[in-house]
Design a protein around this motif. Sequence first.
Motif, PDB file in Angstrom:
ATOM      1  N   VAL A   1      -5.470  -3.132  -3.481  1.00 24.11           N
ATOM      2  CA  VAL A   1      -5.192  -1.731  -3.790  1.00 24.11           C
ATOM      3  C   VAL A   1      -5.522  -1.477  -5.258  1.00 24.11           C
TER       4      VAL A   1
ATOM      5  N   ILE B   1       2.585   2.066  -3.406  1.00 24.84           N
ATOM      6  CA  ILE B   1       1.616   2.424  -4.445  1.00 24.84           C
ATOM      7  C   ILE B   1       1.113   3.844  -4.224  1.00 24.84           C
ATOM      8  N   LEU B   2       0.784   4.164  -2.968  1.00 27.10           N
ATOM      9  CA  LEU B   2       0.228   5.490  -2.684  1.00 27.10           C
ATOM     10  C   LEU B   2       1.250   6.588  -2.944  1.00 27.10           C
ATOM     11  N   VAL B   3       2.526   6.339  -2.588  1.00 29.92           N
ATOM     12  CA  VAL B   3       3.546   7.367  -2.801  1.00 29.92           C
ATOM     13  C   VAL B   3       3.781   7.592  -4.295  1.00 29.92           C
TER      14      VAL B   3
ATOM     15  N   ILE C   1      -8.852   8.362  -3.689  1.00 27.80           N
ATOM     16  CA  ILE C   1      -7.657   7.867  -3.003  1.00 27.80           C
ATOM     17  C   ILE C   1      -7.107   8.957  -2.089  1.00 27.80           C
ATOM     18  N   PHE C   2      -7.047  10.194  -2.582  1.00 27.70           N
ATOM     19  CA  PHE C   2      -6.582  11.294  -1.727  1.00 27.70           C
ATOM     20  C   PHE C   2      -7.473  11.433  -0.495  1.00 27.70           C
TER      21      PHE C   2
ATOM     22  N   ASP D   1      -7.144  -5.096   1.509  1.00 29.01           N
ATOM     23  CA  ASP D   1      -5.804  -5.021   0.914  1.00 29.01           C
ATOM     24  C   ASP D   1      -5.814  -5.270  -0.597  1.00 29.01           C
TER      25      ASP D   1
ATOM     26  N   GLY E   1      -1.547  15.911  -3.610  1.00 24.10           N
ATOM     27  CA  GLY E   1      -0.528  14.890  -3.819  1.00 24.10           C
ATOM     28  C   GLY E   1       0.552  14.934  -2.757  1.00 24.10           C
TER      29      GLY E   1
ATOM     30  N   SER F   1      -0.817  13.784   0.579  1.00 28.82           N
ATOM     31  CA  SER F   1      -1.020  12.346   0.734  1.00 28.82           C
ATOM     32  C   SER F   1       0.311  11.620   0.872  1.00 28.82           C
ATOM     33  N   ILE F   2       1.360  12.088   0.160  1.00 23.39           N
ATOM     34  CA  ILE F   2       2.673  11.456   0.343  1.00 23.39           C
ATOM     35  C   ILE F   2       3.163  11.704   1.772  1.00 23.39           C
TER      36      ILE F   2
ATOM     37  N   VAL G   1       1.466   9.331   4.132  1.00 25.20           N
ATOM     38  CA  VAL G   1       1.997   7.973   4.069  1.00 25.20           C
ATOM     39  C   VAL G   1       3.322   7.879   4.822  1.00 25.20           C
TER      40      VAL G   1
ATOM     41  N   LEU H   1       0.804  -1.222   0.000  1.00 25.33           N
ATOM     42  CA  LEU H   1       0.000   0.000   0.000  1.00 25.33           C
ATOM     43  C   LEU H   1       0.842   1.280   0.000  1.00 25.33           C
ATOM     44  N   PRO H   2       1.823   1.456   0.909  1.00 22.97           N
ATOM     45  CA  PRO H   2       2.553   2.728   0.942  1.00 22.97           C
ATOM     46  C   PRO H   2       3.263   3.051  -0.367  1.00 22.97           C
TER      47      PRO H   2
ATOM     48  N   PHE I   1       1.745   6.916  -6.668  1.00 23.06           N
ATOM     49  CA  PHE I   1       0.506   7.471  -7.201  1.00 23.06           C
ATOM     50  C   PHE I   1       0.448   8.983  -6.968  1.00 23.06           C
ATOM     51  N   GLY I   2       0.789   9.404  -5.748  1.00 20.35           N
ATOM     52  CA  GLY I   2       0.824  10.836  -5.441  1.00 20.35           C
ATOM     53  C   GLY I   2       1.835  11.554  -6.325  1.00 20.35           C
TER      54      GLY I   2
END
Lengths: 288, 348
Positions: free
Chosen positions: B62, A97-99, B255-256, B60, B295, B298-299, B302, A94-95, A101-102
């Motif tokens: 994604v 992919i999210l990073v 997602i954001f 899970d 963006g 959100s980074i 994470v 997950l992390p 993606f951002g």
Amino acid sequence: MLGGWLNQIVQGVLLGGLYATFAMGLSLSVGIMRFVNIAHGDLIVLVSFLILTLTTTLGLSPLAAVLVTLPITFFGGYLLQRLLLQRVLGKGVLPIILVTFGLSIIVQNGLLGTYGADTRKVAGGSFETATLMLGGGVNVGVLPLTIFLSAIAMVVVLDFVLYRTRLGARIRAVSDDVAAADLIGLPSARIYATAMGIVGVTIAISAGFMSIWTNFDPTSGPSRLLVAFEAVVLGGLGSLWGTLAGGIIIGIAQVVGAQVDAAWQLLAGHLVFLAIFMLRPEGLFPKY
Amino acid sequence: MKASTGAFAIWCGRLALFAGAAVLVAAPWLFRVTDIALLTEFLSLLTIAVMWNLVAGYADIVSVGQHAFVGIGAYAFFGFAVIARIDPFLAIPLAALVALLFAIPVMAIIFRLRAAYLAVGSWVVAETLMLAAGKLSAFGGGSGISMPVSVVRIFGAHPAERYATIYWIAFAVAALSLVSTWLLMRSRIGLGLTAIRDDEQGAGVVGVNLSGLRILCFLWAAPFLGLAGAVITLQKLRVAPPASFSIIDWTVYVIFIVVIGGIGSFEGPIIGTVIFFLIRSYLSEIGVWHFIILGVLSIAVVLVEPRGLWGLVRRFLPEDVIPITRRPPLPGRPTEQASRPAESIAHE
């Protein structure tokens, strides 16, 4: 008629060469770091805009512009891995992919804000339009042929680096078992970053080819990512020759699809990918 | 923080939640038409966010392709209501059914991919479905088609009346998705999902049926996304491949929302949707920069607090504002075996 079809297949193979160059970097990051960089396509487009700026404002030739960007993308990839991606590597799916993606959204919109939404292309001069007549109705553009041969050269060089050099042995060691690599004293973070630097170099080469062969705009990244992903999965994860084969399959599917109806080009590529994937989910030449 | 302060904060949170729900119920009498349209959009996005959180945060999976089901719902609703001339109110649940039916083959494709590749794989499938929708000439092909006035008028003769009707439909869809998903999370299944969220391998070891729960969550989300697609079509009054299958609106924003609000919690998507609408209403003038802010945010989330804003707040609270886990039984008393695993494996 037969010559016409043969010509289409040849064009598809050549287009596949371009797709393979997109996919080469993704194949490396998938094979070595075991993650799919969702920003891969956007990074290719980002470097294409960099090349565009170098050719238009500094008046460099496309080749010189690509040579200038090579060290920039190497260190860009190195730093991206070292400062950002390394922090989320090994913490699950997950992390990462999210990073990425951002990052993809940031790059796209940064380009939109800087360059606007217009479609661009880098002028390649006479090289761009030169054609070889091979007879039997088969014509081969010099530029697509150069790209295709470069794609083969990229596979040969990357295969050599990964399997015949000390650096390659280190990269494979870290990729196989990062804990064991740490244990014998390999600087795994630096090795991952170097691998990402190599990915950066492939991105610069593919961006150079893409920017003189096709149009692009700030939102072109995702379609490049999807094509690259399809080539990697079709070829079998981690196999560079497989990635080249996967790119060629998608290229042929798109050109033949466009022959039936121009609007079918993209859909045909995706449908052929999904069909082969359902029949052979491990890819054509799986390595793992 | 003292226990009494914590409990006070929890009840303040619950009070805010009920106040919000009360405002939403009273909204058609309180607000102007433009605000009602905005709230309808809020409820649709909330529905989609709750579903993405269930699929990605708990099971899970994604996926970056959930916008496909919103688009399928939109096209199915249009097909039933306009082309097949079925009662539009009946076409809405039918759209959910079609989204569910499509979810089965989509699942058969993307579940073959391992986790890291599933994200882009689901995107490929969504892109394929969008391009295929552009080939349907009855639906206006690639440029889309508007809903005929005769069908639109069924939802209200005047715009104000129509907006109120659509608002109630969006409200019903959001309420149904929140309440039913909350009940799912309160059940034995939800306990298994919480266990997967905390530690997938551990959950498997204590006997949680991983693949079964994944399939359930994916199929659970699809019809709700289809319902959201029908509501969105009613609001926009047209279907078109890039708008109905919009990756920006139904996946990127979502997602954001979930990541910033707090993935893997029930409160996260709600907080995220509220924050998103605040950011959008105040920052939409700055164009592309609001994407860049989202963006970067959100980074940062994470990297700093993977459980999002709600995770940050939750550190100081004794329990969830929307209770989905039950208190562990007192020691020494015999208990049903299944009610324990999630708590005991939460720490790796």
